[in-house]
Design an enzyme around this catalytic site. Structure first.
Site, PDB file in Angstrom:
ATOM      1  N   ASN A  77     -12.811  33.232  10.983  1.00 35.24           N
ATOM      2  CA  ASN A  77     -13.722  33.839  11.956  1.00 35.24           C
ATOM      3  C   ASN A  77     -12.965  34.952  12.671  1.00 35.24           C
ATOM      4  OD1 ASN A  77     -15.435  34.447  14.050  1.00 35.24           O
ATOM      5  ND2 ASN A  77     -15.273  32.444  15.072  1.00 35.24           N
ATOM      6  N   LYS A 135     -14.036  37.063  14.744  1.00 35.36           N
ATOM      7  CA  LYS A 135     -14.578  37.325  16.096  1.00 35.36           C
ATOM      8  C   LYS A 135     -14.741  38.846  16.300  1.00 35.36           C
ATOM      9  CE  LYS A 135     -12.741  32.933  17.512  1.00 35.36           C
ATOM     10  NZ  LYS A 135     -12.276  32.046  18.568  1.00 35.36           N
ATOM     11  N   HIS A 188     -21.395  28.660  17.574  1.00 34.68           N
ATOM     12  CA  HIS A 188     -19.980  28.670  17.975  1.00 34.68           C
ATOM     13  C   HIS A 188     -19.887  28.491  19.493  1.00 34.68           C
ATOM     14  CE1 HIS A 188     -15.952  30.134  18.806  1.00 34.68           C
ATOM     15  NE2 HIS A 188     -15.672  29.845  17.545  1.00 34.68           N
ATOM     16  N   GLU A 190     -18.255  29.938  21.672  1.00 38.71           N
ATOM     17  CA  GLU A 190     -18.301  31.189  22.450  1.00 38.71           C
ATOM     18  C   GLU A 190     -19.738  31.698  22.586  1.00 38.71           C
ATOM     19  OE1 GLU A 190     -15.274  33.175  20.141  1.00 38.71           O
ATOM     20  OE2 GLU A 190     -13.817  31.745  20.942  1.00 38.71           O
ATOM     21  N   GLU A 236     -15.123  21.748  16.535  1.00 42.62           N
ATOM     22  CA  GLU A 236     -14.166  22.604  17.225  1.00 42.62           C
ATOM     23  C   GLU A 236     -14.098  22.202  18.692  1.00 42.62           C
ATOM     24  OE1 GLU A 236     -13.622  26.600  15.058  1.00 42.62           O
ATOM     25  OE2 GLU A 236     -15.376  26.799  16.318  1.00 42.62           O
ATOM     26  N   GLY A 256      -8.334  28.917  20.517  1.00 41.05           N
ATOM     27  CA  GLY A 256      -7.585  30.056  21.046  1.00 41.05           C
ATOM     28  C   GLY A 256      -6.548  29.693  22.091  1.00 41.05           C
ATOM     29  N   SER A 261      -7.154  26.412  16.990  1.00 40.74           N
ATOM     30  CA  SER A 261      -5.705  26.647  16.914  1.00 40.74           C
ATOM     31  C   SER A 261      -5.066  26.167  15.612  1.00 40.74           C
ATOM     32  CB  SER A 261      -4.992  26.023  18.130  1.00 40.74           C
ATOM     33  OG  SER A 261      -5.400  26.677  19.321  1.00 40.74           O
TER      34      SER A 261
END
Ligand code: PGA
Length: 251
Positions: free
Chosen positions: A9, A11, A95, A97, A165, A171, A210
């Site tokens: 991904n 992003k 996701h 985010e 996730e 991240g 991560s």
């Protein structure tokens, strides 16, 4: 036997030139990795270019998001048909985010998953608890709700990929331990079993948060972890290829 998937991904990273260069390096480096699927999710603006690079290879194209209507007055949105037109065969949906910054709810995720399936795109539906939710001990409530509501009315479970996730691992460099991840993966598969019976054994559940080439071996050794959804470490060909190699060898 479930076939592994490693998805990168990207992003909101990479220009057209950067995307082409990265896709070329991954395609060349990954040509020997058989038996699973390698998926790249570049930004919308470079989907077509990356799609051209990987055409005919063992690397597939994914969108990072999609809308659930075919066309119309939805300024700023992208339809599944448009994504297929660029060469996409997968779409990341829900996701964290998207949930956090763009307020996507389980209901939106469900509409998108169902629409992706109708359009012939493989949805990679993301679920995961926040740090606060884990500390409160409500991880299973949260993930259970996201899985059940995201899949409401979905029959073709064999065409769905799920990514667990944990939000606190995305991240942050704070990867979940293999035991923590396996526990939630097994919990998710248990929910799928309740709803879909034996078909649950064929559903791929990826871990994300991560993941690097140095920590992936332990994660992928777990029974219910079928691959990885990789953010930061997918932006450099070497690191991403290292992850694919570990998974390809171990699964
Ligand atoms: P990360 O991102 O690998 O950078 O933690 C994973 C993701 O958001 O899919």
């Amino acid at each position: 036997m479930r076939k592994w998937i490693v998805a990168g991904n990207w992003k909101m990273h990479n220009t057209i030139a950067e995307s082409i260069a990265l896709a070329k390096a991954i395609k060349e480096g990954a040509s020997d990795f058989k038996g699973g699927a390698i998926v790249l999710a570049p930004p919308f603006t470079t989907l077509f270019n990356v799609g051209e690079v990987i055409k005919g290879s063992n690397v597939f194209l994914a969108a990072q998001n999609m809308f659930y209507e075919d066309k119309g007055a939805f300024t700023g949105e992208i339809s599944p048909g448009m994504l297929k037109d660029t060469g996409c065969s997968y779409a990341i949906i829900g996701h964290s985010e998207r949930r956090k910054y763009f307020h996507e709810q389980d209901h939106d995720v469900n509409l998108k998953v169902r629409k992706a399936l109708i359009a012939g795109l493989t949805p990679i539906m993301c679920v995961g608890e926040t740090d606060e939710e884990r500390v409160k001990g409500i991880t299973q409530d949260v993930v259970g709700r996201q899985v059940k509501q995201g899949l409401s009315g979905v029959e073709e479970i064999d065409k769905v990929v799920i990514a667990y996730e944990p939000v606190w691992a995305i991240g942050t460099g704070k990867v979940a331990t293999s035991a923590q991840a396996q526990e939630v993966h097994a919990f998710i598969r248990g929910i799928l079993k309740d709803i879909y019976g034996n078909k649950a054994d064929d559903v791929r559940i990826l871990y994300g948060g991560s993941v690097t080439k140095d920590n992936v071996a332990e994660l992928i050794a777990m029974e219910d972890i079928d691959g990885a959804l990789v953010g930061g470490a997918s932006l450099k060909a070497d690191g991403f290829l290292g992850i694919i190699k570990e998974i390809c060898v171990k699964k």
